[in-house]
Each structure stands twice: as C-alpha cells, then as structure tokens.
Design an enzyme around this catalytic site. Structure first.
Site, PDB file in Angstrom:
ATOM      1  N   GLN A 117       0.814  -1.221   0.000  1.00 46.72           N
ATOM      2  CA  GLN A 117       0.000   0.000   0.000  1.00 46.72           C
ATOM      3  C   GLN A 117       0.848   1.272   0.000  1.00 46.72           C
ATOM      4  O   GLN A 117       0.335   2.349  -0.286  1.00 46.72           O
ATOM      5  CB  GLN A 117      -0.943  -0.018   1.205  1.00 46.72           C
ATOM      6  CG  GLN A 117      -1.953  -1.146   1.115  1.00 46.72           C
ATOM      7  CD  GLN A 117      -2.916  -1.161   2.283  1.00 46.72           C
ATOM      8  OE1 GLN A 117      -2.640  -1.771   3.312  1.00 46.72           O
ATOM      9  NE2 GLN A 117      -4.039  -0.505   2.150  1.00 46.72           N
ATOM     10  N   HIS A 148       1.192  -9.288   4.599  1.00 44.38           N
ATOM     11  CA  HIS A 148       0.012  -8.410   4.446  1.00 44.38           C
ATOM     12  C   HIS A 148      -0.408  -8.440   2.973  1.00 44.38           C
ATOM     13  O   HIS A 148      -0.336  -7.438   2.266  1.00 44.38           O
ATOM     14  CB  HIS A 148       0.348  -6.996   4.923  1.00 44.38           C
ATOM     15  CG  HIS A 148      -0.846  -6.139   5.223  1.00 44.38           C
ATOM     16  ND1 HIS A 148      -1.015  -5.472   6.408  1.00 44.38           N
ATOM     17  CD2 HIS A 148      -1.941  -5.821   4.487  1.00 44.38           C
ATOM     18  CE1 HIS A 148      -2.140  -4.778   6.397  1.00 44.38           C
ATOM     19  NE2 HIS A 148      -2.732  -4.972   5.234  1.00 44.38           N
ATOM     20  N   ASN A 160      -1.898 -10.827   8.258  1.00 43.38           N
ATOM     21  CA  ASN A 160      -2.917  -9.808   8.377  1.00 43.38           C
ATOM     22  C   ASN A 160      -4.240 -10.318   7.813  1.00 43.38           C
ATOM     23  O   ASN A 160      -4.330 -10.651   6.633  1.00 43.38           O
ATOM     24  CB  ASN A 160      -2.507  -8.551   7.596  1.00 43.38           C
ATOM     25  CG  ASN A 160      -3.509  -7.426   7.777  1.00 43.38           C
ATOM     26  OD1 ASN A 160      -3.621  -6.854   8.854  1.00 43.38           O
ATOM     27  ND2 ASN A 160      -4.270  -7.124   6.725  1.00 43.38           N
ATOM     28  N   TYR A 170     -13.122  -1.670  12.408  1.00 41.44           N
ATOM     29  CA  TYR A 170     -13.452  -0.371  11.814  1.00 41.44           C
ATOM     30  C   TYR A 170     -14.835   0.141  12.165  1.00 41.44           C
ATOM     31  O   TYR A 170     -15.059   1.330  12.181  1.00 41.44           O
ATOM     32  CB  TYR A 170     -13.282  -0.451  10.288  1.00 41.44           C
ATOM     33  CG  TYR A 170     -11.821  -0.493   9.895  1.00 41.44           C
ATOM     34  CD1 TYR A 170     -11.147   0.675   9.569  1.00 41.44           C
ATOM     35  CD2 TYR A 170     -11.099  -1.674   9.896  1.00 41.44           C
ATOM     36  CE1 TYR A 170      -9.792   0.671   9.260  1.00 41.44           C
ATOM     37  CE2 TYR A 170      -9.749  -1.693   9.590  1.00 41.44           C
ATOM     38  CZ  TYR A 170      -9.095  -0.527   9.269  1.00 41.44           C
ATOM     39  OH  TYR A 170      -7.758  -0.527   8.980  1.00 41.44           O
ATOM     40  N   GLU A 193      -5.137  -2.327  13.966  1.00 43.26           N
ATOM     41  CA  GLU A 193      -5.693  -1.405  12.959  1.00 43.26           C
ATOM     42  C   GLU A 193      -7.020  -0.879  13.447  1.00 43.26           C
ATOM     43  O   GLU A 193      -7.859  -1.646  13.933  1.00 43.26           O
ATOM     44  CB  GLU A 193      -5.978  -2.103  11.629  1.00 43.26           C
ATOM     45  CG  GLU A 193      -4.814  -2.209  10.701  1.00 43.26           C
ATOM     46  CD  GLU A 193      -5.188  -2.867   9.383  1.00 43.26           C
ATOM     47  OE1 GLU A 193      -6.315  -2.670   8.880  1.00 43.26           O
ATOM     48  OE2 GLU A 193      -4.331  -3.613   8.871  1.00 43.26           O
ATOM     49  N   TRP A 210      -4.973   3.143  11.689  1.00 37.26           N
ATOM     50  CA  TRP A 210      -4.775   2.938  10.260  1.00 37.26           C
ATOM     51  C   TRP A 210      -5.230   4.197   9.561  1.00 37.26           C
ATOM     52  O   TRP A 210      -6.396   4.523   9.652  1.00 37.26           O
ATOM     53  CB  TRP A 210      -5.582   1.739   9.748  1.00 37.26           C
ATOM     54  CG  TRP A 210      -5.284   1.520   8.294  1.00 37.26           C
ATOM     55  CD1 TRP A 210      -5.919   2.077   7.219  1.00 37.26           C
ATOM     56  CD2 TRP A 210      -4.216   0.729   7.754  1.00 37.26           C
ATOM     57  NE1 TRP A 210      -5.324   1.692   6.059  1.00 37.26           N
ATOM     58  CE2 TRP A 210      -4.277   0.872   6.349  1.00 37.26           C
ATOM     59  CE3 TRP A 210      -3.213  -0.065   8.320  1.00 37.26           C
ATOM     60  CZ2 TRP A 210      -3.367   0.226   5.500  1.00 37.26           C
ATOM     61  CZ3 TRP A 210      -2.316  -0.699   7.471  1.00 37.26           C
ATOM     62  CH2 TRP A 210      -2.407  -0.547   6.078  1.00 37.26           C
ATOM     63  N   GLU A 239      -5.490   1.869  -1.448  1.00 33.24           N
ATOM     64  CA  GLU A 239      -6.502   1.163  -0.659  1.00 33.24           C
ATOM     65  C   GLU A 239      -7.086  -0.005  -1.476  1.00 33.24           C
ATOM     66  O   GLU A 239      -8.274  -0.061  -1.755  1.00 33.24           O
ATOM     67  CB  GLU A 239      -7.562   2.158  -0.181  1.00 33.24           C
ATOM     68  CG  GLU A 239      -8.661   1.611   0.731  1.00 33.24           C
ATOM     69  CD  GLU A 239      -8.193   0.635   1.809  1.00 33.24           C
ATOM     70  OE1 GLU A 239      -7.154   0.894   2.447  1.00 33.24           O
ATOM     71  OE2 GLU A 239      -8.855  -0.395   1.993  1.00 33.24           O
ATOM     72  N   TRP A 240      -6.202  -0.902  -1.875  1.00 37.36           N
ATOM     73  CA  TRP A 240      -6.592  -2.147  -2.544  1.00 37.36           C
ATOM     74  C   TRP A 240      -7.593  -1.894  -3.665  1.00 37.36           C
ATOM     75  O   TRP A 240      -7.330  -1.066  -4.530  1.00 37.36           O
ATOM     76  CB  TRP A 240      -7.111  -3.155  -1.503  1.00 37.36           C
ATOM     77  CG  TRP A 240      -6.159  -3.320  -0.345  1.00 37.36           C
ATOM     78  CD1 TRP A 240      -6.370  -2.938   0.946  1.00 37.36           C
ATOM     79  CD2 TRP A 240      -4.829  -3.897  -0.360  1.00 37.36           C
ATOM     80  NE1 TRP A 240      -5.278  -3.235   1.734  1.00 37.36           N
ATOM     81  CE2 TRP A 240      -4.321  -3.826   0.965  1.00 37.36           C
ATOM     82  CE3 TRP A 240      -4.015  -4.468  -1.341  1.00 37.36           C
ATOM     83  CZ2 TRP A 240      -3.050  -4.298   1.323  1.00 37.36           C
ATOM     84  CZ3 TRP A 240      -2.747  -4.940  -0.982  1.00 37.36           C
ATOM     85  CH2 TRP A 240      -2.294  -4.863   0.315  1.00 37.36           C
TER      86      TRP A 240
END
Ligand code: FCB
Length: 597
Positions: free
Chosen positions: A25, A128, A173, A364, A420, A470, A477-478
């Site tokens: 990332q 990760h 991860n 999150y 995270e 995070w 972001e993927w």
C-alpha cells in the site's frame, strides 16, 4: 486476569501506540533492487479491478521516501510503527528453495535500525497480502498446502535476519480477507470467484473453506489439472492427471493460512524466542455485531437477530480465532458448511491451538445484523447501519468498539493489541487539501475509540496493550485504488508531499496525554509537539448505542456498572441516541462487491 490501573485516565507507560501501514500500500518501486512480482502487481492493472484504475507501482513512494515517513513518525511522537515486509523483496520467487535477495533484506534492516535509533518500536507484519506471484503460478498460492513450508521458510528468514531487533511479530494480516475477498468474492488478488464475469477460475463455495488440492504440484499446468478435481472428501488418489498423478489432501485458503501461521509460530518459539525473546501472534479483522432488532416486543425476530449477530461474529472472527485460541472451528460454521469445513489432524491441531501470544484486533465499525440471506461469508446475516426505526447507527460506534474489546477478551483470554483502527471520510479525495486536513469526522471517530480503550481497560478490566491507527498515510486502498483515504496524514499523490491531518495531531496529543510517563527513557531525540486541531478539545463522542444484546456483551456492561457502583460511582446516565448521517463507511472493499468491480 486483572489489569493494573495506574489511574482511571491513563494507560500504562509500556502501552504501545502508533500508526500502521503495509508494504504494497505504500512502498511502490515494485521492480527495484531485485523485488519479485506480488499477486497485486498485475491484478491491480487489470481493467476494473481498482475503482480509479490505478495500481501500486508508486503508491506513497515509501520505498524511496521512508526516511521522510520516519520524520513524520517522530513528529507525531509515536512509540511504535507497524509495517509489513514484502515477501517478494526477501525471496523474489517466494519458495523455500529459491534465492534470497540481500538488497530486500537490507532495505528492511535499515528501516528497523532507523526506527530503533529514533526510539520507535518496530511492530512487523510478515504477510500483508502481497504473495509472490511465482508461488501463485507454481501451485496457486494459498490454495495448496505447499504454501505452509514456503511461508514458514520465509518467516524463518525474517526471524534470522531481523529478529535480533524486532520483538513484535504478526504472522498474518486478516485471514478472512485473504480467504473471502481474494478467493470468494474475488475483489482482491488473486481475484478468484465463481462469478465468471469476475474471474475465469475459482469456486467461491469451496476455495475459502475447503477443496482438494494436490499434495505434490510439479508445474502450474499439472497443478491446475489436479486442482480441478475438487472433492469434499478426505484423502483421495488422483488417477486421471496422467504423468502428474497426485496424492490429494483436503485443503483450503483459510485452513492453509492458519497452518502457515501456526507452524511459523512453532518455529519461532522453538528456535528464536529463547534467544530473541520476542512475542508473536496473528491479527484478525472483525467488526462488532449487534442484533438489528433487539426489542423485547418482537421476541421471535429479535431472537433470530441475536443469533444472526453471533453467527456473523463466528464467521468473521471465530473461523480463525476459535481454532487458534480454543482449538476448534465454531459449531455454527460446522453446521453451515458441513463437509466443506476441513478438520485438523491431531498433529496440526496441537500446533494450531495456542499459537498466538496475543489477540491482534483490526476493526473499523459496527454492523447491525439481521437474520436471513444466503451470504455464507457473513454467517448468513444481512448487515445494515439503519435501525428498525429508520435512525442511523452510522459507522462510528465507540460503544461497539468497547463491546468488541470485551467480547474478545472474555472469549479468547489473551492480551489485545489493536493493530488497525481507522476511518475514511466521505469524499475526502475530492476535497482541496486544506479541507481534507480538517477531518472533523475522523477526529470524532478517534476521540470516541480512544476513550473506549480507556474505559475498556480501566473500567472493564480488558488487557489492551497496543493501539495502531490505520493509517500513517493515505495510501493504495486495494480495490478502492487511491480514491478512499484512510490516512491520518494527507498525501498529495502528484507531489508525494505529506500533510498531517487534524486526526493525526489529535491521536498524537491524546496518547501523549494518556500514556503514563516512562521511568526509563530510551528516546534519542525529543519529538516536536503538534498542535491540537481547533475544536478537537470540544469534540464529543456522538455515537451511542443501546446495550449489547449478545450474552457476553451484556454481562460486560453489567460488570462495568457493578464495578462503578462498587467504587461508589454513579452508574452512567445513558446518553440519548442521536440520529446522524452515516459517514462513508470503511468496508469499502466489501462494498465494492456490489459496485461490480
Ligand atoms: C484493512 C487492511 C488494511 C487497510 C484497511 C483500511 O482490512 O488490513 O490494509 O486496507 O483495511
């Protein structure tokens, strides 16, 4: 199982806090210094795989700008930095008999040294998501048990070369994302899915959980022939792959990730820990789950929703945490999947059970869970942020964060490292930089969750030892490309300049004020002080939820209340629920499923 409370308003002096990133990332420089390709390199370049069509070739250019990133960490005054090592920089082709790349080792070695010189504790993720492409080409990566030996070998190189200085290791991860997003929904590399508009190969109903892969893979061609022979049953002999007759074993992405983690931990504990003295564990994603309808009036519906919330937790968290901490897969998963869930051999189980020194928690948001639907990856629960009365739970739920901490502590009984936690501000990417830096909603989010840590630790007795926001930087972001920004530091991708956001300053100030003074200071330089963003002092935790309905969470609240009463404190006055607009949630990757990318 009790934690020492220095003061109700403080965390202990050895509490680790800082920011997290991951190699793919941030690093960019994907072809520098002998790095081999990872599965994300080409995947991100395929049309439609990232929201903005951009890839990870440059990212935040941190392979070149890592010293600048360290300056930033010093400026924030962090105690620790979580970053990941790119497997294909260390072993470009990934395998246990493949050559090692000294230049890659040197890069991380320099980074580790430089962190330590600045008094920052390296917290290192071994994997990760950037699997060497060569291992995918060779035997389909996580789908084959072959990976266990290759991963353990790679981890061994990390312990050998960095373990004298690294004392905190994360093996993996978020195995759920590796399994489901990579091999079920097909939104993350390698993008496998039953959905043929998304992927030419893959079987979402078996690959994340269980299918049969050849034990001996000699070439990718042989492998894929053998692999087609998926079966739900145990040991089988394959006769129809000609020259490549293969003995096949039940295997799956999730299972292989668990085994790889566990055998790497075994190796570390037996050969490295005695001299290096570090700690090692896994980190799992998992958001708190609340029943959608928990009203006493609708008894039948609410009991279904309570079960749905538990099922959601069983699949998101229990799938990995139950075997690792308790020694078995959750009953609900056994019921839901039947013979699509592998079982552990006694030999493997002995290695898996107890294979994490701590609970690594990535979280999150909170989901309201409704019974129904057929999404196995969510435990057949439907997720929403809208309550039955139409009001919004929103994506900020500090009370849910606290309840999740309690749930994990009670269920798994291991110290918790929050590795995270973060927030994407709605439309931040479209804002001028000055506006993006005043990230009020993100400040609110961290304000709520930091207070929740304090309460969970000091009032509820949860043993929390670390917190990483995070992310240090906005970054790749993927599947969302660069559109979704999670950084506490803004990155201008044109110039690669970094600008601390108000949230970064807030988190920095909060931890400086709430972590007790160290007696011995090892820092070589005094970090610069950051200004508190205007209004952050006044920021209020604006999201409260009703009491959790899951049994453990309920008893948590009761326990906390009892403790307060026993201390002579008044029980907390419940705050009035506020209806607020749901800010753009995290879970963007999951949501991208519905966006059709
Ligand atoms: C987590 C990932 C991390 C980042 C955040 C937003 O699931 O581990 O790399 O993408 O989500």
């Amino acid at each position: 199982m009790s934690v020492e409370v220095v003061s109700p308003n403080k965390l202990p002096s050895d509490f680790l806090w800082g920011f997290a990133t991951a190699s793919f990332q941030t690093e960019g420089s994907t072809d520098a210094d002998g790095r081999g390709k990872s599965i994300w390199d080409d995947f991100a370049k395929l049309p439609g795989k990232t929201l903005d069509g951009r890839d990870g070739d440059v990212a935040t250019d941190s392979y070149k700008r890592w010293k600048e990133d360290l300056d930033l960490l010093v400026e924030y005054g962090v105690k620790s930095y979580r970053f990941s090592i790119a497997w294909s920089r260390i072993i470009p082709l990934g395998g246990r008999n493949d050559p090692i790349n000294e230049a890659g080792i040197q890069f991380y070695s320099n980074l580790i040294d430089a962190l330590l010189e600045r008094g920052i504790v390296p917290f290192v993720t071994i994997y990760h998501w950037d699997l060497p492409q060569a291992l995918y080409d060779r035997y389909k990566g996580w789908l084959s048990r072959e990976i266990v030996d290759d991963y353990v070998h790679y981890a061994k190189i990390c312990f050998e070369r960095f373990g004298d200085r690294v004392k905190y290791w994360l093996t993996m991860n978020e195995p759920w994302c590796i399994s489901v997003l990579g091999h079920g929904r097909g939104v993350f590399a390698p993008g496998r899915s039953s959905d043929r508009t998304r992927s030419p190969e893959g079987d979402s109903s078996t690959e994340p959980w269980m299918c049969v892969a050849p034990l001996f893979a000699r070439s990718s061609a042989a492998y894929s022939q053998g692999f087609l022979a998926c079966s739900r049953h145990g040991l089988i002999l394959r006769y129809d792959v000609g020259f490549y007759d293969a003995l096949a074993l039940p295997s799956s992405v999730g299972h292989n990730v668990i085994l790889s983690h566990a055998y790497a931990v075994k190796l570390y504990r037996e050969h490295f820990k005695p001299t290096q003295g570090g700690t090692i564990g896994i980190t799992l994603n998992g958001d708190w789950a609340l029943p959608y309808d928990d009203s006493p009036e609708s008894q039948y519906v609410s009991s279904c929703d309570i079960a749905a919330a538990q099922h959601a937790l069983d699949v998101a968290i229990g799938w990995f945490a139950d075997p690792i901490y308790l020694g078995y897969y959750p009953d609900y998963m056994k019921t839901m999947l039947g013979d699509r869930l592998p079982s552990f051999t006694p030999e493997d189980l002995a290695v898996v059970k107890g294979s994490s020194d701590f609970y690594g928690m990535n979280t999150y948001t909170t989901n309201l869970c409704k019974a129904g639907g057929d999404d196995e990856f969510q435990g057949k629960a439907e997720y929403t942020f809208t309550r039955p009365d139409g009001s919004q739970l929103g994506t900020q739920d500090p009370e849910g964060f606290r309840q999740l901490l309690n749930y994990l502590w009670k269920r798994y009984k291991h110290p918790i490292y929050v590795t995270e936690n973060g927030f994407a501000v709605k439309d931040e990417d479209a804002m001028p930089v000055e506006q993006a830096l005043a990230d009020h909603d993100r400040v609110q989010y961290f304000k709520g969750n930091t207070e929740a840590i304090l309460a969970a630790r000091n009032e509820d007795g949860v043993d929390i030892r670390a917190y990483f926001a995070w992310s240090l930087l906005d970054n790749f972001e993927w599947a969302d490309g660069y559109v979704t920004r999670f950084g506490l530091t803004y990155v201008d991708y044109e110039t690669q300049k970094r600008y601390p956001k108000d949230s970064g300053k807030f988190v920095s100030k909060w931890f400086k004020e709430h972590v007790a003074e160290e007696h011995k200071t090892q820092k070589t330089e005094e970090p610069k002080r950051l200004e508190l963003p205007a209004g952050a002092d006044k920021a209020q935790t604006d999201s409260t939820t009703s009491s959790p309905t899951l049994e453990s969470a309920e008893s948590t609240s009761k326990a906390a209340a009892t403790k307060r009463v026993a201390n002579g404190d008044a029980a907390p006055t419940p705050k009035k629920k506020k209806t607020k607009k749901a800010p753009f949630a995290r879970l963007t990757a999951y949501i991208s499923t519905f966006l059709g990318i």
